[in-house]
Structure formats: structure tokens, C-alpha cells
Scaffold this active site. Structure first.
Site, PDB file in Angstrom:
ATOM      1  N   HIS A  77       0.767  -1.542   0.283  1.00  0.00           N
ATOM      2  CA  HIS A  77       0.139  -0.065   0.085  1.00  0.00           C
ATOM      3  C   HIS A  77       1.167   1.139  -0.059  1.00  0.00           C
ATOM      4  O   HIS A  77       0.644   2.183  -0.263  1.00  0.00           O
ATOM      5  CB  HIS A  77      -0.803   0.206   1.385  1.00  0.00           C
ATOM      6  CG  HIS A  77      -0.165   0.585   2.186  1.00  0.00           C
ATOM      7  ND1 HIS A  77       0.354  -0.956   3.032  1.00  0.00           N
ATOM      8  CD2 HIS A  77      -0.168   1.202   3.305  1.00  0.00           C
ATOM      9  CE1 HIS A  77       1.325  -0.080   4.077  1.00  0.00           C
ATOM     10  NE2 HIS A  77       0.677   1.334   4.374  1.00  0.00           N
ATOM     11  N   HIS A  92       1.083   6.605  -0.330  1.00  0.00           N
ATOM     12  CA  HIS A  92       0.410   6.198   0.596  1.00  0.00           C
ATOM     13  C   HIS A  92      -1.229   5.631   0.214  1.00  0.00           C
ATOM     14  O   HIS A  92      -1.907   6.437   0.653  1.00  0.00           O
ATOM     15  CB  HIS A  92       0.319   6.439   1.862  1.00  0.00           C
ATOM     16  CG  HIS A  92       0.491   5.523   2.863  1.00  0.00           C
ATOM     17  ND1 HIS A  92      -0.590   5.654   3.504  1.00  0.00           N
ATOM     18  CD2 HIS A  92       0.792   4.405   3.610  1.00  0.00           C
ATOM     19  CE1 HIS A  92      -1.840   4.566   4.186  1.00  0.00           C
ATOM     20  NE2 HIS A  92       0.263   4.223   4.566  1.00  0.00           N
TER      21      HIS A  92
END
Length: 171
Positions: A77, A92
Site C-alpha cells: 500500500h 500511501h
């Protein structure tokens, strides 16, 4: 030697104009918001650095700048890109997405790979992530403020890989 104020301003402008300016482009289609509006204090209080955040309309996540992929988190992620100037950019994907343990994320790059702005970093299954309760807000943070001078952030509707969302000047 003391210069006339106008000459001094002109000289300062010339020096400033020679500084390198870097730009970040939108990592997704959707909306760009101030990083302070994220629901995670690490981002909203700029603990890691300054930046912007995106509310994605789809799951294609691209590199905001050219450089080298220096890190991909095990949970797939988080992607870090380092520019040749030494600026680090963190992408992110989602708030709370680390709990997915990689489910819903397909990396399209590997660590050490060179990327250009607009190259696909990852595909995120936003429907799956939403169903799991993940906040899709995607912060993009610039670290290395010791080498940055001025930072300008732009918000609003954005087009992936085209819209400029951040501009900064190197010291």
C-alpha cells in the site's frame, strides 16, 4: 558593497530563477485535497513531511514524479520514489490500508526500478478496499525538507498523470 534595493531584488530574482523546480503530478483521477484534511494525524500534522492527498475515482495509482522506486511496503500500500535530486516522495494508498496485508493491491513496479511521472505503480481494487472499511484517501508526501525551499500545493479535480498538484524549489 551595498547595492541599490532594486538591483538587489533583481539579483535575488535571477538567483532564485536558477534554482531547480520539481513538480508532482496527480497519482489518480479524482480530487486533490490539502493533506491537513486527512483523517490520520501522521499525515494531517505533516509529521513525515508536506504534501497533498487524493480522493480517488479509480484504482490506477501512478508515480507523481520521475525517479527510482526505493521502497514498497510488504502490505503493497506504500510506495517511495527517490528523485535524482535526493527528494523522497511517499505514495500511501488509503488510510488504514495496512490492515489489508496486501489484499486488494497489485504492484506494477519493483524496488530499484526507474519510473517516469505517470508510470503505473499499482492497481488498487477500490471496491474491495471500500467493502473492507478502508478510507481511500491517498496521501502523497514529500520528505527531505532540508533540501527544499518553497513548496506550493494545488487542490481540486485532477487528471491522473497530468494535473500538477505540487511544485517545490530546491535550495
Amino acid at each position: 558593497r551595498d547595492l541599490h534595493p532594486r538591483v538587489r531584488r533583481q539579483r535575488q530574482m535571477c538567483i532564485r530563477d536558477r534554482k531547480k523546480i520539481l513538480e508532482l503530478k496527480a497519482v489518480v483521477n479524482g480530487k486533490c485535497i490539502p493533506v491537513e484534511e486527512t483523517k490520520d494525524e501522521v499525515f494531517s500534522k505533516k509529521i513525515l513531511g508536506d504534501g497533498v492527498a487524493f480522493l480517488p475515482a479509480d484504482g490506477k495509482i501512478v508515480s507523481p514524479i520521475s525517479g527510482t522506486v526505493s521502497k514498497i511496503s510488504p502490505e503493497k500500500h506504500l510506495y517511495c520514489i527517490q528523485t535524482k535530486e535526493g527528494v523522497n516522495v511517499i505514495v500511501h494508498i488509503g488510510i488504514g490500508s495496512v490492515r489489508q496485508n496486501g489484499e486488494g493491491f497489485v504492484p506494477m513496479v519493483s524496488e530499484g526500478q526507474k519510473v517516469q511521472a505517470g508510470d503505473v505503480l499499482a492497481d488498487a481494487d477500490i471496491d474491495r478496499l471500500k467493502a473492507a472499511g478502508v478510507d481511500l484517501c491517498t496521501p502523497v508526501i514529500v520528505t527531505g525538507h532540508d533540501i527544499l525551499d518553497e513548496i506550493e500545493c494545488m487542490t481540486g479535480d485532477v487528471t491522473v498523470g497530468e494535473s500538477i498538484v505540487m511544485r517545490f524549489t530546491m535550495k
